[in-house]
Design a protein around this motif. Structure first.
Motif, PDB file in Angstrom:
ATOM      1  N   ARG A  43       1.853   8.197  37.235  1.00 16.99           N
ATOM      2  CA  ARG A  43       1.063   9.614  37.378  1.00 16.99           C
ATOM      3  C   ARG A  43       0.148   8.281  37.181  1.00 16.99           C
ATOM      4  O   ARG A  43      -0.892   9.128  36.879  1.00 16.99           O
ATOM      5  CB  ARG A  43       1.305  10.913  37.562  1.00 16.99           C
ATOM      6  CG  ARG A  43       0.475  12.120  37.576  1.00 16.99           C
ATOM      7  CD  ARG A  43      -0.056  11.482  39.110  1.00 16.99           C
ATOM      8  NE  ARG A  43       0.772  10.780  40.390  1.00 16.99           N
ATOM      9  CZ  ARG A  43       0.324  10.279  40.672  1.00 16.99           C
ATOM     10  NH1 ARG A  43      -0.672  10.063  41.219  1.00 16.99           N
ATOM     11  NH2 ARG A  43       1.076  10.136  42.355  1.00 16.99           N
ATOM     12  N   GLU A  44      -0.221   8.968  35.474  1.00 20.96           N
ATOM     13  CA  GLU A  44      -1.712   8.115  34.206  1.00 20.96           C
ATOM     14  C   GLU A  44      -1.902   6.934  34.636  1.00 20.96           C
ATOM     15  O   GLU A  44      -2.869   7.145  35.004  1.00 20.96           O
ATOM     16  CB  GLU A  44      -0.921   8.183  32.414  1.00 20.96           C
ATOM     17  CG  GLU A  44      -1.282   9.821  32.615  1.00 20.96           C
ATOM     18  CD  GLU A  44      -0.595  10.000  31.254  1.00 20.96           C
ATOM     19  OE1 GLU A  44      -0.248   8.715  30.392  1.00 20.96           O
ATOM     20  OE2 GLU A  44       0.091  10.910  30.092  1.00 20.96           O
ATOM     21  N   ASN A  74      -3.617   7.664  37.984  1.00 20.59           N
ATOM     22  CA  ASN A  74      -5.015   8.468  38.194  1.00 20.59           C
ATOM     23  C   ASN A  74      -6.049   7.262  37.549  1.00 20.59           C
ATOM     24  O   ASN A  74      -7.086   7.121  38.205  1.00 20.59           O
ATOM     25  CB  ASN A  74      -4.703   9.069  37.108  1.00 20.59           C
ATOM     26  CG  ASN A  74      -4.277  10.767  37.734  1.00 20.59           C
ATOM     27  OD1 ASN A  74      -3.438  10.485  38.993  1.00 20.59           O
ATOM     28  ND2 ASN A  74      -3.399  11.588  36.913  1.00 20.59           N
ATOM     29  N   ASP A  75      -6.094   6.345  37.106  1.00 19.28           N
ATOM     30  CA  ASP A  75      -6.714   5.213  36.121  1.00 19.28           C
ATOM     31  C   ASP A  75      -7.126   4.677  37.906  1.00 19.28           C
ATOM     32  O   ASP A  75      -8.163   3.686  37.579  1.00 19.28           O
ATOM     33  CB  ASP A  75      -6.298   5.021  35.056  1.00 19.28           C
ATOM     34  CG  ASP A  75      -6.201   5.570  33.772  1.00 19.28           C
ATOM     35  OD1 ASP A  75      -6.933   6.822  33.486  1.00 19.28           O
ATOM     36  OD2 ASP A  75      -5.364   5.464  32.748  1.00 19.28           O
ATOM     37  N   GLU A  95      -1.166   5.906  48.995  1.00 14.38           N
ATOM     38  CA  GLU A  95      -2.237   6.274  48.522  1.00 14.38           C
ATOM     39  C   GLU A  95      -2.838   5.756  47.827  1.00 14.38           C
ATOM     40  O   GLU A  95      -3.289   4.620  48.379  1.00 14.38           O
ATOM     41  CB  GLU A  95      -1.965   7.184  47.108  1.00 14.38           C
ATOM     42  CG  GLU A  95      -0.965   8.029  46.953  1.00 14.38           C
ATOM     43  CD  GLU A  95      -0.928   8.591  45.581  1.00 14.38           C
ATOM     44  OE1 GLU A  95      -1.386   9.029  44.613  1.00 14.38           O
ATOM     45  OE2 GLU A  95       0.353   9.454  45.516  1.00 14.38           O
ATOM     46  N   LYS A 111      -6.375   4.154  41.035  1.00 10.65           N
ATOM     47  CA  LYS A 111      -7.557   4.905  42.008  1.00 10.65           C
ATOM     48  C   LYS A 111      -8.276   4.512  41.870  1.00 10.65           C
ATOM     49  O   LYS A 111      -9.577   4.392  43.008  1.00 10.65           O
ATOM     50  CB  LYS A 111      -6.538   5.890  42.304  1.00 10.65           C
ATOM     51  CG  LYS A 111      -5.129   5.479  43.040  1.00 10.65           C
ATOM     52  CD  LYS A 111      -4.263   7.587  42.711  1.00 10.65           C
ATOM     53  CE  LYS A 111      -5.070   7.826  44.394  1.00 10.65           C
ATOM     54  NZ  LYS A 111      -4.293   8.613  44.998  1.00 10.65           N
ATOM     55  N   ASP A 112      -9.122   4.456  40.221  1.00 12.85           N
ATOM     56  CA  ASP A 112     -10.611   4.257  40.279  1.00 12.85           C
ATOM     57  C   ASP A 112     -11.201   3.061  40.742  1.00 12.85           C
ATOM     58  O   ASP A 112     -12.140   3.136  40.775  1.00 12.85           O
ATOM     59  CB  ASP A 112     -10.896   5.138  38.579  1.00 12.85           C
ATOM     60  CG  ASP A 112     -11.278   6.149  38.399  1.00 12.85           C
ATOM     61  OD1 ASP A 112     -10.923   7.357  39.688  1.00 12.85           O
ATOM     62  OD2 ASP A 112     -10.652   6.606  37.337  1.00 12.85           O
TER      63      ASP A 112
END
Length: 134
Positions: free
Chosen positions: A84-85, A88-89, A124, A91-92
């Motif tokens: 998940r971490e 999160n990074d 995603e 997908k930017d």
């Protein structure tokens, strides 16, 4: 007037079901298999690619793969939190991500869609920066 209300209620319920995709099941989306699990090598074998290892650490294993559908990155993680971490990074930077339990495949939309037909998982989409001018 009282006869019209029940008819409208039935018609409204039918419209809601049709809009929600319930019904004949002949929608345009292909059936997605159960989400695959396993090591990076076993996932790569399922999609018929020879992984070119880029990172081989305790927390993440990452390889570049190429198969008949195209080129993509395949990564496996030791923990859900680590995955998940990373997501999160990542997908930017935009892009398309096929996400399974402790694994991710990253590539063009067409490649990710094709991989989903074999590996299952959820798609995603990263942040779209195309509207940001420079």
């Amino acid at each position: 007037m009282k006869v019209t209300r029940p008819i409208l209620a039935v018609a409204g319920a039918a419209a809601v079901l049709a809009l929600a995709g319930c019904g004949s099941g002949s929608g345009g989306e292909a059936k997605v298999p159960p989400t695959a699990t396993g090591s990076l090598e076993s996932l790569a074998a399922e999609v018929e690619c020879e992984p070119d290892m880029q990172t081989d650490a305790d927390t993440i294993r990452q390889a570049i793969c190429t198969n008949a559908t195209g080129k993509f990155v395949l990564a496996t993680f030791s923990t859900d939190r680590g995955q998940r971490e990373w997501m999160n990074d990542a997908k930017d930077y935009g892009g398309f991500y096929l996400v399974g339990r402790k694994w991710v495949a990253v590539g063009d939309n067409s490649v990710v869609t094709a991989l989903r037909g074999t590996l299952g998982g959820d798609v995603e989409v990263g942040t779209d920066h195309s509207a940001h001018g420079g």
